[in-house]
Design a protein around this motif. Structure first.
Motif, mmCIF file in Angstrom:
data_model
loop_
_atom_site.group_PDB
_atom_site.id
_atom_site.type_symbol
_atom_site.label_atom_id
_atom_site.label_comp_id
_atom_site.label_asym_id
_atom_site.label_seq_id
_atom_site.Cartn_x
_atom_site.Cartn_y
_atom_site.Cartn_z
ATOM 1 N N SER A 113 0.846 -1.204 0.000
ATOM 2 C CA SER A 113 0.000 0.000 0.000
ATOM 3 C C SER A 113 0.876 1.246 0.000
ATOM 4 C CB SER A 113 -0.897 -0.096 1.239
ATOM 5 O OG SER A 113 -1.213 1.133 1.798
ATOM 6 N N GLY A 114 0.304 2.367 -0.413
ATOM 7 C CA GLY A 114 1.092 3.604 -0.503
ATOM 8 C C GLY A 114 2.037 3.557 -1.696
ATOM 9 N N PHE A 161 -10.558 3.752 3.742
ATOM 10 C CA PHE A 161 -10.145 2.842 4.798
ATOM 11 C C PHE A 161 -10.013 3.552 6.143
ATOM 12 C CE2 PHE A 161 -6.969 0.263 7.128
ATOM 13 C CZ PHE A 161 -7.685 -0.927 7.175
ATOM 14 N N LYS A 162 -9.822 4.872 6.078
ATOM 15 C CA LYS A 162 -9.657 5.626 7.325
ATOM 16 C C LYS A 162 -11.002 5.890 8.007
ATOM 17 C CE LYS A 162 -5.895 8.365 5.387
ATOM 18 N NZ LYS A 162 -5.373 9.708 5.216
ATOM 19 N N GLY A 171 1.685 5.673 6.545
ATOM 20 C CA GLY A 171 0.228 5.632 6.362
ATOM 21 C C GLY A 171 -0.272 4.195 6.418
ATOM 22 N N SER A 204 -2.311 1.216 -3.952
ATOM 23 C CA SER A 204 -3.183 2.376 -4.168
ATOM 24 C C SER A 204 -3.289 3.154 -2.869
ATOM 25 C CB SER A 204 -4.587 1.930 -4.606
ATOM 26 O OG SER A 204 -5.241 1.318 -3.506
ATOM 27 N N ARG A 205 -3.877 4.314 -2.952
ATOM 28 C CA ARG A 205 -4.209 5.070 -1.736
ATOM 29 C C ARG A 205 -5.720 4.891 -1.545
ATOM 30 N NH1 ARG A 205 1.231 7.196 -0.850
ATOM 31 N NH2 ARG A 205 2.014 7.523 -2.908
ATOM 32 N N CYS A 206 -6.114 4.643 -0.332
ATOM 33 C CA CYS A 206 -7.528 4.344 -0.090
ATOM 34 C C CYS A 206 -8.051 5.155 1.092
ATOM 35 C CB CYS A 206 -7.690 2.846 0.146
ATOM 36 S SG CYS A 206 -9.371 2.364 0.574
ATOM 37 N N PRO A 207 -8.482 6.389 0.838
ATOM 38 C CA PRO A 207 -8.963 7.237 1.939
ATOM 39 C C PRO A 207 -10.133 6.609 2.695
ATOM 40 C CG PRO A 207 -8.733 8.500 -0.098
ATOM 41 C CD PRO A 207 -8.538 7.059 -0.463
ATOM 42 N N ARG A 266 -0.414 2.980 9.901
ATOM 43 C CA ARG A 266 -1.586 3.474 10.630
ATOM 44 C C ARG A 266 -2.789 2.568 10.356
ATOM 45 N NH1 ARG A 266 0.372 8.334 12.380
ATOM 46 N NH2 ARG A 266 1.874 8.960 10.833
ATOM 47 N N GLY A 267 -2.916 2.154 9.097
ATOM 48 C CA GLY A 267 -3.986 1.216 8.749
ATOM 49 C C GLY A 267 -3.808 -0.111 9.475
ATOM 50 N N GLY A 282 4.468 -1.115 3.317
ATOM 51 C CA GLY A 282 4.271 0.274 2.891
ATOM 52 C C GLY A 282 4.978 1.235 3.818
ATOM 53 N N GLY A 283 4.466 2.465 3.868
ATOM 54 C CA GLY A 283 5.079 3.488 4.704
ATOM 55 C C GLY A 283 4.236 3.778 5.939
ATOM 56 N N ASP A 341 -4.771 0.126 13.089
ATOM 57 C CA ASP A 341 -6.245 0.173 13.194
ATOM 58 C C ASP A 341 -6.833 -1.234 13.115
ATOM 59 O OD1 ASP A 341 -6.242 2.853 13.441
ATOM 60 O OD2 ASP A 341 -7.217 3.310 11.526
ATOM 61 N N TYR A 366 -5.352 -1.445 0.868
ATOM 62 C CA TYR A 366 -6.584 -1.530 1.674
ATOM 63 C C TYR A 366 -7.837 -1.433 0.798
ATOM 64 C CZ TYR A 366 -3.425 -1.039 5.626
ATOM 65 O OH TYR A 366 -2.414 -1.238 6.537
HETATM 66 P P1 ADP Z 1 2.458 5.260 2.798
HETATM 67 O O1 ADP Z 1 2.058 3.971 3.404
HETATM 68 O O2 ADP Z 1 3.461 5.100 1.718
HETATM 69 O O3 ADP Z 1 2.828 6.294 3.850
HETATM 70 P P2 ADP Z 1 -0.133 6.610 2.472
HETATM 71 O O4 ADP Z 1 0.151 7.638 3.515
HETATM 72 O O5 ADP Z 1 -0.794 7.054 1.231
HETATM 73 O O6 ADP Z 1 1.197 5.851 1.998
HETATM 74 O O7 ADP Z 1 -1.014 5.470 3.172
HETATM 75 C C1 ADP Z 1 -1.397 4.323 2.443
HETATM 76 C C2 ADP Z 1 -2.784 3.933 2.834
HETATM 77 O O8 ADP Z 1 -2.823 3.591 4.228
HETATM 78 C C3 ADP Z 1 -3.855 5.010 2.703
HETATM 79 O O9 ADP Z 1 -4.319 5.146 1.389
HETATM 80 C C4 ADP Z 1 -4.931 4.487 3.622
HETATM 81 O O10 ADP Z 1 -5.674 3.465 3.002
HETATM 82 C C5 ADP Z 1 -4.107 3.889 4.757
HETATM 83 N N1 ADP Z 1 -3.975 4.890 5.829
HETATM 84 C C6 ADP Z 1 -3.245 6.014 5.832
HETATM 85 N N2 ADP Z 1 -3.415 6.717 6.962
HETATM 86 C C7 ADP Z 1 -4.293 6.034 7.712
HETATM 87 C C8 ADP Z 1 -4.888 6.240 9.006
HETATM 88 N N3 ADP Z 1 -4.615 7.320 9.741
HETATM 89 N N4 ADP Z 1 -5.752 5.310 9.451
HETATM 90 C C9 ADP Z 1 -6.033 4.215 8.712
HETATM 91 N N5 ADP Z 1 -5.506 3.969 7.487
HETATM 92 C C10 ADP Z 1 -4.653 4.853 6.992
#
Ligand code: ADP
Length: 370
Positions: free
Chosen positions: A12-13, A91-92, A119, A86-89, A122-123, A116-117, A126, A44
């Motif tokens: 992801s990311g 999911f938050k 973000g 992908s990025r999946c807003p 954080r998923g 991933g990174g 959760d 996600y």
């Molecule tokens: P990266 O993992 O490279 O930092 P993103 O910041 O885009 O990339 O995060 C990847 C994905 O993780 C997001 O598109 C979303 O689905 C999930 N994600 C990011 N932040 C949160 C959060 N605060 N709570 C839950 N899921 C999150």
């Protein structure tokens, strides 16, 4: 040993070379321990998408792909990610999480490993908090996860950047030009710093350290006066725009205006996210993937795999996320509330160590790169 029926793996990311090596390692280790593995497609978004689909065949094709030993054959050498990203807003959101949990339940996914990174982590945390034990593997070219000295993809991206900058030097030399190369890396200047040192850049501008523009321009003028034809200046992508244009573009113009040297701006962007993973990334990804499965079997979750002092280790995800915020000066009220004073001291020490390491390399580069 904890028993899982099936584990899910996702990327992801931002994608990074070496993600496939991690997917392969997780899959084969888990299968060897008697578990089934499912590849969640598109990060996600795959979990959430599967909630809206009834047809099992469509779910298998588009969202949840069963992985076996053979389906991960010949991917250790390949860049990108076979599971897509992908990025999946959504999911938050609460609704997004509810869908994800339903998909896990209906498909017997007992645990998830997320590459991933921050973000992505954080998923993962959760999910753990909602009853799906999850583990993070750091996959990002930027190397911007403070808890680990190395993220999967950094080494490969760096090597690609080196090849490109070396090529730029050929043309800079032919035409007696200065080329300002902006290297991808988000707010983290490590790719730029390492690439600048290793390609002999005359100056390196990164977000972490104040850049002495005046000194750099004088250095370029003086080096030219000594007869040097081609020159490379490196700047990190995360530097603030000046006059509405990328930092490096403004720098290139200033070099040209003030020194009279024919100067060009070049962006080294998404191309460094692609390509075959390096030896180091393949190895790190494999070790992290295997250890991530071992962690789950030992009943551990909510940790991120790390490399520190050349050893694979784990760091609690919440600790890693707070540490990252501390390092990036993004801490908000309450972010450190759940941590002991010893843990906060550990975070501070870790930030200082990283700053000191970057500063030391930066200072060294100034004397060496002439
Ligand atoms: P990266 O993992 O490279 O930092 P993103 O910041 O885009 O990339 O995060 C990847 C994905 O993780 C997001 O598109 C979303 O689905 C999930 N994600 C990011 N932040 C949160 C959060 N605060 N709570 C839950 N899921 C999150």
């Amino acid at each position: 040993m904890v028993k899982f029926r099936k584990i899910g793996i996702l990327s992801s990311g931002g994608d990074a070379p070496g993600m496939n090596a991690a997917i392969r390692a997780v899959t084969r280790r888990a299968i060897s321990q008697g578990m089934e593995v499912v590849g969640i497609l598109g990060g996600y978004a795959g979990l959430i998408g599967a909630a809206n689909e009834k047809d099992p065949e469509v779910i298998r094709q588009k969202y949840l792909r069963p992985l076996d030993t053979h389906s991960v054959s010949n991917i250790v050498t390949r860049g990108g990610t076979i599971l897509y990203s992908s990025r999946c807003p959504e999911f938050k959101t609460k609704e997004g999480m509810e869908k994800a949990l339903r998909v896990c339940e209906e498909n017997q996914i007992d645990a998830i490993i997320a590459i991933g990174g921050d973000g992505t982590f954080r998923g993962a945390t959760d999910l753990t908090n909602h009853g799906i034990p999850s583990i993070g593997i750091p996959g990002t070219i930027d190397n911007d996860i403070t808890a680990t000295e190395l993220t999967i993809g950094f080494d490969s991206a760096l090597n690609t950047a080196l090849r490109m900058i070396d090529d730029l030097r050929d043309t800079a030399e032919s035409h007696a030009r200065c080329i300002v190369a902006e290297v991808m890396g988000n707010g983290c200047g490590l790719l730029s710093l390492y690439a600048g040192i290793a390609t002999g850049a005359v100056c390196i501008a990164i977000p972490e350290i104040p850049f002495d523009r005046e000194r750099a321009i004088q250095k370029i003028a003086s080096i030219r006066a000594q007869g040097k034809r081609g020159m490379i200046a490196i700047c990190g992508e995360g530097l603030p725009c000046t006059d509405g244009q990328p930092y490096g573009q403004g720098l290139a113009r200033e070099i040209q205006d003030r020194t009279g040297i024919d100067t060009r701006f070049n962006k080294i962007g998404h191309i460094i996210r692609g390509g075959d993973p390096s030896l180091r990334d393949r190895l790190t990804a494999t070790q992290m993937g295997v250890e991530a499965v071992n962690m789950l079997l030992e009943g551990r979750s909510n940790v991120v795999m790390c490399v520190n002092e050349n050893r694979i280790a784990t760091v609690d995800i919440n600790f890693a996320l707070a540490l990252d915020k501390m390092y990036k000066n993004k801490l908000e009220d309450g972010d450190l509330d759940g941590f002991s004073s010893y843990q906060v001291a550990q975070m501070k020490a870790r930030c200082e160590y990283r700053h000191a390491k970057i500063e030391q390399l930066y200072k060294m580069s100034y004397d060496i790169c002439i």
